[in-house]
Design an enzyme around this catalytic site. Structure first.
Site, PDB file in Angstrom:
ATOM      1  N   ALA A 187      -4.687  26.481  12.455  1.00 16.01           N
ATOM      2  CA  ALA A 187      -6.011  26.687  11.864  1.00 16.01           C
ATOM      3  C   ALA A 187      -6.733  25.351  11.698  1.00 16.01           C
ATOM      4  O   ALA A 187      -7.899  25.204  12.096  1.00 16.01           O
ATOM      5  CB  ALA A 187      -5.877  27.408  10.521  1.00 16.01           C
ATOM      6  N   THR A 239       3.101  25.994  12.028  1.00 15.95           N
ATOM      7  CA  THR A 239       2.784  26.504  13.370  1.00 15.95           C
ATOM      8  C   THR A 239       3.846  26.082  14.387  1.00 15.95           C
ATOM      9  O   THR A 239       4.306  26.892  15.193  1.00 15.95           O
ATOM     10  CB  THR A 239       1.401  25.975  13.822  1.00 15.95           C
ATOM     11  OG1 THR A 239       0.430  26.463  12.920  1.00 15.95           O
ATOM     12  CG2 THR A 239       1.076  26.396  15.242  1.00 15.95           C
ATOM     13  N   GLN A 242       8.085  31.108  16.292  1.00 16.45           N
ATOM     14  CA  GLN A 242       8.784  31.461  17.537  1.00 16.45           C
ATOM     15  C   GLN A 242       8.131  32.649  18.235  1.00 16.45           C
ATOM     16  O   GLN A 242       7.886  32.626  19.431  1.00 16.45           O
ATOM     17  CB  GLN A 242      10.245  31.813  17.231  1.00 16.45           C
ATOM     18  CG  GLN A 242      11.061  30.649  16.721  1.00 16.45           C
ATOM     19  CD  GLN A 242      12.511  31.061  16.438  1.00 16.45           C
ATOM     20  OE1 GLN A 242      12.877  32.218  16.563  1.00 16.45           O
ATOM     21  NE2 GLN A 242      13.323  30.105  16.051  1.00 16.45           N
ATOM     22  N   GLY A 275       5.091  34.614  18.424  1.00 16.39           N
ATOM     23  CA  GLY A 275       3.915  34.505  19.267  1.00 16.39           C
ATOM     24  C   GLY A 275       2.645  34.922  18.557  1.00 16.39           C
ATOM     25  O   GLY A 275       2.564  34.883  17.325  1.00 16.39           O
ATOM     26  N   GLU A 331       7.354  43.411  18.302  1.00 11.94           N
ATOM     27  CA  GLU A 331       7.966  43.053  17.017  1.00 11.94           C
ATOM     28  C   GLU A 331       7.775  44.200  16.033  1.00 11.94           C
ATOM     29  O   GLU A 331       7.039  45.155  16.317  1.00 11.94           O
ATOM     30  CB  GLU A 331       7.351  41.747  16.491  1.00 11.94           C
ATOM     31  CG  GLU A 331       7.724  40.556  17.369  1.00 11.94           C
ATOM     32  CD  GLU A 331       7.109  39.242  16.924  1.00 11.94           C
ATOM     33  OE1 GLU A 331       6.664  39.133  15.776  1.00 11.94           O
ATOM     34  OE2 GLU A 331       7.074  38.319  17.754  1.00 11.94           O
ATOM     35  N   ASP A 344       0.883  23.142  -1.261  1.00  7.24           N
ATOM     36  CA  ASP A 344      -0.064  22.130  -1.762  1.00  7.24           C
ATOM     37  C   ASP A 344      -1.495  22.672  -1.888  1.00  7.24           C
ATOM     38  O   ASP A 344      -2.195  22.387  -2.854  1.00  7.24           O
ATOM     39  CB  ASP A 344      -0.079  20.907  -0.837  1.00  7.24           C
ATOM     40  CG  ASP A 344       1.318  20.337  -0.634  1.00  7.24           C
ATOM     41  OD1 ASP A 344       2.137  20.445  -1.561  1.00  7.24           O
ATOM     42  OD2 ASP A 344       1.583  19.782   0.451  1.00  7.24           O
ATOM     43  N   HIS A 404      11.612  36.962   5.811  1.00 12.39           N
ATOM     44  CA  HIS A 404      11.962  37.329   7.195  1.00 12.39           C
ATOM     45  C   HIS A 404      13.389  37.855   7.174  1.00 12.39           C
ATOM     46  O   HIS A 404      14.266  37.233   6.575  1.00 12.39           O
ATOM     47  CB  HIS A 404      11.844  36.119   8.121  1.00 12.39           C
ATOM     48  CG  HIS A 404      11.822  36.501   9.566  1.00 12.39           C
ATOM     49  ND1 HIS A 404      12.920  37.012  10.210  1.00 12.39           N
ATOM     50  CD2 HIS A 404      10.826  36.476  10.481  1.00 12.39           C
ATOM     51  CE1 HIS A 404      12.600  37.276  11.474  1.00 12.39           C
ATOM     52  NE2 HIS A 404      11.331  36.961  11.662  1.00 12.39           N
ATOM     53  N   ARG A 428       8.826  44.539   8.117  1.00 21.01           N
ATOM     54  CA  ARG A 428       9.776  43.538   7.619  1.00 21.01           C
ATOM     55  C   ARG A 428      10.282  43.767   6.204  1.00 21.01           C
ATOM     56  O   ARG A 428      11.429  43.467   5.887  1.00 21.01           O
ATOM     57  CB  ARG A 428       9.095  42.170   7.613  1.00 21.01           C
ATOM     58  CG  ARG A 428       9.173  41.565   8.939  1.00 21.01           C
ATOM     59  CD  ARG A 428       8.740  40.168   8.909  1.00 21.01           C
ATOM     60  NE  ARG A 428       8.613  39.805  10.304  1.00 21.01           N
ATOM     61  CZ  ARG A 428       7.976  38.770  10.757  1.00 21.01           C
ATOM     62  NH1 ARG A 428       7.384  37.963   9.904  1.00 21.01           N
ATOM     63  NH2 ARG A 428       7.917  38.516  12.027  1.00 21.01           N
ATOM     64  N   HIS A 481       9.531  33.493   4.153  1.00 19.14           N
ATOM     65  CA  HIS A 481       8.963  33.202   5.474  1.00 19.14           C
ATOM     66  C   HIS A 481       7.457  32.993   5.444  1.00 19.14           C
ATOM     67  O   HIS A 481       6.940  32.087   6.067  1.00 19.14           O
ATOM     68  CB  HIS A 481       9.315  34.373   6.392  1.00 19.14           C
ATOM     69  CG  HIS A 481       8.868  34.215   7.802  1.00 19.14           C
ATOM     70  ND1 HIS A 481       9.307  33.194   8.615  1.00 19.14           N
ATOM     71  CD2 HIS A 481       8.014  34.965   8.574  1.00 19.14           C
ATOM     72  CE1 HIS A 481       8.761  33.325   9.824  1.00 19.14           C
ATOM     73  NE2 HIS A 481       7.963  34.377   9.815  1.00 19.14           N
ATOM     74  N   ARG A 530       2.449  41.467   5.865  1.00 16.83           N
ATOM     75  CA  ARG A 530       1.852  40.973   7.113  1.00 16.83           C
ATOM     76  C   ARG A 530       2.554  41.583   8.320  1.00 16.83           C
ATOM     77  O   ARG A 530       3.787  41.593   8.390  1.00 16.83           O
ATOM     78  CB  ARG A 530       1.991  39.459   7.175  1.00 16.83           C
ATOM     79  CG  ARG A 530       1.450  38.839   8.447  1.00 16.83           C
ATOM     80  CD  ARG A 530       1.712  37.356   8.439  1.00 16.83           C
ATOM     81  NE  ARG A 530       3.126  37.112   8.514  1.00 16.83           N
ATOM     82  CZ  ARG A 530       3.740  36.614   9.576  1.00 16.83           C
ATOM     83  NH1 ARG A 530       3.049  36.300  10.644  1.00 16.83           N
ATOM     84  NH2 ARG A 530       5.033  36.416   9.579  1.00 16.83           N
TER      85      ARG A 530
HETATM   86  C1  SIN Z   1       9.332  35.806  14.412  1.00 20.20           C
HETATM   87  O1  SIN Z   1       9.384  35.281  15.511  1.00 20.20           O
HETATM   88  O2  SIN Z   1      10.105  36.684  14.045  1.00 20.20           O
HETATM   89  C2  SIN Z   1       8.275  35.358  13.469  1.00 20.20           C
HETATM   90  C3  SIN Z   1       6.981  35.897  13.860  1.00 20.20           C
HETATM   91  C4  SIN Z   1       6.086  35.971  12.681  1.00 20.20           C
HETATM   92  O3  SIN Z   1       6.533  35.739  11.565  1.00 20.20           O
HETATM   93  O4  SIN Z   1       4.919  36.303  12.849  1.00 20.20           O
END
Ligand code: SIN
Length: 531
Positions: free
Chosen positions: A14, A41, A45, A47, A115, A217, A238, A284, A345, A380
């Site tokens: 961002a 960022t 992993q 995307g 995902e 912060d 996560h 999640r 996470h 999220r």
């Molecule tokens: C992951 O690769 O599992 C993380 C992706 C995310 O948190 O958006």
């Protein structure tokens, strides 16, 4: 005193996206407390979730996002982010980023990952190092851009506001104090547009997938400056962080489950089958709670992620980073299940903003994980955050150019220099490290995946004591990066606990055993403000 047209704090997706756009219109400083590439960022992993295929639609992406958000998302914000995403992705591609492709019936097309919570394959990725490639691409562009200064190893201490200078009725952000780590000097920087892009606060918990810089912060500074903070109780855990004594914070991407990985308990049972119709690709919060329950029931230290069905060639090509890292630690994921545990996470709440990153304090913007736009709210959807970072950074820049800063009575007032309460060095570093460890442990034990009122109240009482002690340190000794991070961590921990205490229901990521149901009346945000 330095002065810039735009000041950005943070150098993830961002912050860098914003800086590149703003630099076409004025001078920009990007302030970052370590090196440019040290950001959340760079560790991402999975995307970027974005609608690019004919089999997908904006409607489906909107629906999946709203469903994950458990009734709290702002639908207009969701629609904006989802529909403007493809244009922002094209900008990354124009900078030279190459997302993975595959052959389909003789032609090349984007290789889309899947995902949890997504009804379609829609995650653009570069193997399993998407964030790192995005970070490198943006930093390369920044290097070429005129008008931008990247100030590394400099940590923002506090925002300077008109309110603190005596203009309470017309409060706005006027600048920021910045500590230069090497010299210990604190500089005053003036700007009419200050953008917080500092990422999240995973380090507030003992176990996290976040890098060390994630100490909350931005939220802490905005809180002290009087901005409204929203929904801090919604911390995403996560489900699959590698469980290994020599691996700190190593994520096993959800994309591994997207490619067929199955979670098993110590008896080898695929336990997600009895927890949710979407099994291992359930949202999640549900997967993390199911793992937590398995671990508590069995007394085992972890559960296992099994993807031994896939060939070593496939795993090496699709997940080279995960494959190699596991192998170095003695785990061959092609032959044996990977031991995993949930870990903090993502911060779904943050500084309250609209979809343009505008906060409640004029002159202050918040973009990326630090802001709470209404896209994620109670939970999220995986891989939606990099997309949000791109879209909101763009919109923040457009908004600033459209709404020039108003003339303000404090505009011509000289900003006060930083005053150190005392010039002594911190005498006992052990106190900082002890308090840091205590906060992280108590947040993990009392404010984790499953909460109760009693544990939250305990955490609250302990945090008040710690905050008092840290305040004494802050005023009596020379400030250092460690001390500033500790102070921010304590502030954010207290905001998470206060928000969790005020939500007397369970919703999305916030699960309280004493209030296990979602409230019947219309869902509400948790809003906290110092003012
Ligand atoms: C992951 O690769 O599992 C993380 C992706 C995310 O948190 O958006």
């Amino acid at each position: 005193m330095k002065q810039y047209d735009f000041v950005v704090i943070g150098s993830g997706i961002a912050g860098l996206t914003f800086a590149l756009k703003a630099a076409k219109h004025g001078s920009v400083a990007v302030i970052t407390k370590r090196k440019g590439a040290d950001s959340n960022t760079a560790w991402a992993q999975g995307g970027v979730a974005c609608v690019t295929s004919d089999e997908d639609s904006f409607e489906l992406h909107v629906r999946d996002t709203l469903e994950a958000g458990a009734g709290l998302c702002d639908e207009a914000t969701v629609r904006t982010v989802v529909t403007e995403g493809p244009e922002r992705i094209q900008e990354l591609i124009a900078f030279g980023l190459r997302f993975d492709e595959r052959n389909k019936s003789g032609h090349r097309e984007l290789d889309l990952g899947r995902e949890g919570g997504h009804s379609k394959r829609r995650v653009l990725h570069v193997q399993d190092v998407t964030g790192l490639e995005i970070e490198k691409t943006l930093l390369r562009e920044l290097d070429r851009a005129a008008n931008v200064e990247l100030l590394e190893n400099q940590m923002a201490v506090d925002l300077i506001t008109a309110g603190k200078l005596g203009f309470a009725a017309e409060d706005r952000c006027l600048g920021v104090y910045v500590l230069e780590e090497k010299t210990g000097a604190v500089e005053t920087i003036r700007t009419d547009r200050l953008v917080l892009a500092t990422g999240g606060c995973g380090k507030v918990y003992l176990y996290t997938t976040n890098p060390d810089i994630a100490t909350g912060d931005g939220v802490a500074m905005a809180w002290r400056a009087g901005a409204v903070i929203a929904n801090m109780e919604f911390i995403q855990f996560h489900p699959t962080c590698l469980f290994h004594p020599n691996a700190k914070s190593f994520l096993i991407s959800e994309a591994v489950r997207g490619e067929g990985g199955v979670l098993r308990n110590e008896r080898g049972e695929a336990f997600m089958a009895r927890n949710h119709p979407q099994r291992d690709l359930a949202p999640r919060d549900i997967v993390a709670r199911a793992i937590d329950a398995e671990i508590k029931r069995s007394g085992a230290h972890c559960v296992f992620l099994d993807i031994t069905d896939r060939s070593p060639e496939f795993l090496r090509a699709r997940f080279p980073h995960i494959y190699e890292t596991c192998l170095r630690l003695g785990i061959d994921m092609a032959k044996q299940p990977i031991p995993v545990v949930p870990a903090a996470h993502y911060q779904c709440g943050g500084i309250k903003t609209d979809v343009n990153g505008t906060t409640t304090l004029p002159g202050l913007f918040a973009i990326g994980e630090v802001g709470c736009t209404g896209l994620h709210r109670a939970n999220r959807l995986a891989s939606n955050s990099l997309l949000e970072g791109l879209v909101v950074a763009h919109r923040a820049c457009v908004t600033m150019l459209r709404d020039q800063p108003p003339t303000h009575p404090a505009r011509d007032v000289a900003l006060p220099e930083w005053k150190s309460g005392d010039v002594q060095n911190v005498d006992e570093l052990v106190v900082i490290y002890h308090n840091w460890g205590e906060i992280r442990r108590l947040m993990w034990d009392y404010v984790g995946i499953v909460r109760t009122d009693k544990r939250l109240q305990r955490a609250s009482a302990r945090l008040r004591n710690l905050q008092r002690e840290i305040r004494e340190f802050y005023w009596n000794f020379k400030i250092t990066v460690d001390l500033l991070e500790l102070r921010n961590l304590a502030t954010v921990a207290a905001l998470i606990v206060d928000s969790a205490l005020s939500r007397t229901e369970s919703r999305g990521l916030h699960f309280n055993m004493e209030h296990p149901e979602s409230a019947k009346e219309s869902p509400h945000d948790t809003l906290l403000s110092r003012n």
